[in-house]
Scaffold this active site. Structure first.
Site, short mmCIF file in Angstrom:
data_model
loop_
_atom_site.label_atom_id
_atom_site.label_comp_id
_atom_site.label_asym_id
_atom_site.label_seq_id
_atom_site.Cartn_x
_atom_site.Cartn_y
_atom_site.Cartn_z
N ASP A 1 47.15 18.13 65.00
CA ASP A 1 46.48 19.19 65.92
C ASP A 1 45.38 19.83 64.72
O ASP A 1 44.34 19.85 65.11
CB ASP A 1 47.26 20.44 66.05
CG ASP A 1 46.52 20.89 67.23
OD1 ASP A 1 45.38 20.96 67.75
OD2 ASP A 1 47.30 21.86 67.92
N HIS B 1 53.54 27.58 70.39
CA HIS B 1 52.71 26.85 69.57
C HIS B 1 51.47 27.74 70.01
O HIS B 1 50.61 27.55 70.85
CB HIS B 1 52.37 25.47 70.27
CG HIS B 1 51.00 24.45 69.84
ND1 HIS B 1 51.34 23.52 68.82
CD2 HIS B 1 50.05 24.64 70.33
CE1 HIS B 1 50.20 22.88 68.77
NE2 HIS B 1 49.25 23.78 69.39
N HIS C 1 47.65 29.24 68.93
CA HIS C 1 46.25 29.06 68.31
C HIS C 1 45.71 30.64 68.00
O HIS C 1 46.03 31.45 68.76
CB HIS C 1 45.18 28.34 69.04
CG HIS C 1 45.57 26.67 68.83
ND1 HIS C 1 44.87 25.99 68.20
CD2 HIS C 1 46.43 26.02 69.62
CE1 HIS C 1 45.14 24.50 68.48
NE2 HIS C 1 46.27 24.69 69.27
N CYS D 1 41.74 21.66 69.94
CA CYS D 1 41.83 20.43 70.83
C CYS D 1 40.52 20.01 71.31
O CYS D 1 39.66 20.96 71.92
CB CYS D 1 42.48 20.92 72.08
SG CYS D 1 42.86 19.84 73.25
P1 HMG Z 1 42.13 6.75 80.60
O1 HMG Z 1 40.71 6.41 80.32
O2 HMG Z 1 42.45 7.43 82.22
O3 HMG Z 1 43.22 5.47 80.54
O4 HMG Z 1 42.60 7.84 79.56
P2 HMG Z 1 43.27 4.48 81.19
O5 HMG Z 1 44.53 4.14 81.41
O6 HMG Z 1 42.48 4.02 82.12
O7 HMG Z 1 42.91 3.14 79.85
C1 HMG Z 1 41.57 3.24 79.53
C2 HMG Z 1 41.58 2.40 78.02
O8 HMG Z 1 42.06 3.17 77.20
C3 HMG Z 1 42.05 1.05 78.29
O9 HMG Z 1 41.40 0.17 77.12
C4 HMG Z 1 43.32 1.42 77.60
O10 HMG Z 1 44.00 0.09 76.98
C5 HMG Z 1 43.05 2.30 76.56
P3 HMG Z 1 40.18 -0.69 77.65
O11 HMG Z 1 40.82 -1.54 78.64
O12 HMG Z 1 38.77 0.20 78.26
O13 HMG Z 1 39.74 -1.29 76.32
N1 HMG Z 1 44.40 3.17 76.41
C6 HMG Z 1 45.07 3.48 75.00
N2 HMG Z 1 44.79 2.88 74.24
C7 HMG Z 1 45.34 3.45 72.93
N3 HMG Z 1 46.62 4.21 73.16
C8 HMG Z 1 46.78 4.55 74.41
C9 HMG Z 1 46.06 4.19 75.28
N4 HMG Z 1 46.21 4.47 76.60
C10 HMG Z 1 45.04 3.76 77.26
N5 HMG Z 1 47.83 5.32 74.49
C11 HMG Z 1 44.79 8.78 78.23
C12 HMG Z 1 43.77 8.28 79.79
C13 HMG Z 1 45.83 9.59 78.57
C14 HMG Z 1 44.63 7.42 77.55
C15 HMG Z 1 43.27 9.56 77.56
O14 HMG Z 1 43.01 10.65 78.53
C16 HMG Z 1 43.84 10.04 76.28
O15 HMG Z 1 44.12 9.33 75.30
N6 HMG Z 1 43.96 11.54 76.17
C17 HMG Z 1 44.53 12.08 75.08
C18 HMG Z 1 43.82 13.52 74.61
C19 HMG Z 1 44.42 13.97 73.40
O16 HMG Z 1 44.96 13.42 72.75
N7 HMG Z 1 44.09 15.42 73.35
C20 HMG Z 1 44.71 16.18 72.39
C21 HMG Z 1 46.02 16.32 72.39
S1 HMG Z 1 46.66 17.62 73.41
C22 HMG Z 1 46.41 19.20 72.32
O17 HMG Z 1 45.72 18.95 71.24
C23 HMG Z 1 47.05 20.38 72.90
C24 HMG Z 1 48.62 20.56 72.12
O18 HMG Z 1 47.97 20.82 70.53
C25 HMG Z 1 48.91 21.63 72.49
C26 HMG Z 1 48.25 23.10 72.67
O19 HMG Z 1 47.31 23.37 71.86
O20 HMG Z 1 48.18 23.59 73.78
C27 HMG Z 1 49.23 19.47 72.07
MG MG Z 2 47.47 22.78 69.91
#
Ligand code: HMG
Ligand code: MG
Length: 328
Positions: free
Chosen positions: A15, A236, A238, A269
């Site tokens: 994070d 959690h 912030h 985030c």
């Molecule tokens: P999408 O674009 O809908 O995914 O994203 P898709 O399934 O259509 O795939 C698109 C492309 O991404 C494809 O590649 C996939 O292979 C690739 P391409 O054919 O275009 O070359 N792909 C991946 N590559 C690597 N690893 C993967 C993966 N999945 C698909 N896992 C998706 C959907 C969920 C992937 C996207 O929205 C995403 O990665 N989101 C993550 C966002 C994120 O990390 N946010 C921060 C964390 S949450 C947070 O910080 C809050 C927290 O701290 C708690 C709080 O504070 O509340 C936890």
């Molecule tokens: Mg967070």
């Protein structure tokens, strides 16, 4: 005897770094994790198997996991390294590495032997749902129902590999797109779904830092009313509005004993505009000590790490306690 043990989950390497625009060298990330592992922290969120197009900073998480599996770090306590996985693809990428290094980590079925001086680390997976439709769309590109179905598969596959799973619910006390209007019953409903899917722990994310003492209390009452056990809940916070420790105190009164924090107060985030850092681990450790709670974490060591990593990133050190104990 009253149980005064509190568990801190260090989320700095994930994070704390995910929102940084400049690419942070792999060696710096690894040094951060290794230093944290020597402070008494027993759970460190080390990376994220998300799409590199969505969160470029986490793109080298497989290198980090591989390093942690190959290099035994001398730590005072057995450590569990957590990695985010948003979908089956993310878990499969992590699982492929785990398969290559079978025997290099402990599982729920094969935990570290008591008394083992250099225990192998555990690896855990974190999935991340959210309490509003708009945040879920922005963060995961799908609706809540779809996200929960995907997470069910990720959780079950993780459990089949013997990995512990924590499940976040984000924006539980305020949403960057929907404001304060987050229904605590919706949070409880999502948490229940994730627990029924097999998650071991729910981390309630105040992503925007909009939580206040009364609203935190109300949320935890709603969780209890829904039959969710306090021991399954982590908080959690912030610290965007400076309320994180107040909300922590309220959560302690409700019986919560697991808290997420980030060294140097790093964090944010990428899909929550304006959100700033997590509550600083330094502040959290000090606060718990003033209450007579035991975190097992060396405050001076964490303060040093906070000063170092914020310097590396060219950022202000937001850990007020860290600066105070260092006389900075
Ligand atoms: P999408 O674009 O809908 O995914 O994203 P898709 O399934 O259509 O795939 C698109 C492309 O991404 C494809 O590649 C996939 O292979 C690739 P391409 O054919 O275009 O070359 N792909 C991946 N590559 C690597 N690893 C993967 C993966 N999945 C698909 N896992 C998706 C959907 C969920 C992937 C996207 O929205 C995403 O990665 N989101 C993550 C966002 C994120 O990390 N946010 C921060 C964390 S949450 C947070 O910080 C809050 C927290 O701290 C708690 C709080 O504070 O509340 C936890
Ligand atoms: Mg967070």
């Amino acid at each position: 005897a009253r149980d005064n043990r509190v568990k801190l989950v260090e989320v700095g390497p994930r994070d704390g770094l995910q929102n940084e625009k400049k690419t942070i060298p792999l060696a710096t990330k690894i040094e951060l994790i290794e230093r944290l592992a020597r402070t008494g922290l027993d759970t460190i969120e080390a990376g994220s198997f998300v799409s590199p197009k969505w969160v470029p900073q986490m793109a080298n998480s497989s290198d980090i996991l591989e390093h942690l599996l190959q290099q035994k770090i001398h730590s005072p306590v057995p450590i569990s390294y957590a990695f985010l996985a948003p979908n089956t693809k993310g878990l499969q990428n992590a699982a492929a590495l785990l398969k290559q290094h079978q025997g290099a980590f402990t599982t729920q079925a094969n935990p570290a032997a008591p008394g083992d001086k250099t225990p192998k680390p555990a690896v855990e997976i974190a999935v991340f749902a959210a309490a509003t439709e708009s945040f879920t769309q922005k963060n995961l590109n799908c609706d809540i129902q779809t996200s929960l179905e995907r997470f069910k598969a990720v959780i079950q596959d993780s459990k089949a590999l013997g990995l512990r799973v924590r499940a976040y619910v984000s924006v539980v006390l305020g949403c960057p797109f929907e404001g304060f209007d987050v229904d605590p019953r919706k949070v409880a409903e999502i948490a229940t779904d994730l627990l029924e899917s097999g998650a071991d722990e729910i981390s309630l994310g105040d992503t925007t830092g909009m939580g206040t003492a009364p609203r935190t209390s109300n949320l935890l009452k709603c969780m209890a009313a829904a039959g969710i056990r306090t021991e399954d809940i982590a908080m959690h916070f912030h610290d965007t509005y400076g309320q994180a420790l107040v909300n922590t105190a309220v959560s302690l009164e409700h019986g919560v004993r697991i808290f997420d924090s980030s060294v140097g107060g790093l964090g944010g985030c990428p899909y929550s505009p304006g959100a700033t850092g997590n509550v600083a681990t330094e502040n959290m450790v000090y606060f718990m000590e003033t209450l007579g709670m035991d975190t097992g974490v060396d405050l001076d060591a964490v303060a040093d790490i906070g000063a170092w990593i914020t310097g590396e990133l060219g950022k202000a050190n937001d850990a007020t306690v860290g600066k105070a104990v260092l006389g900075a």
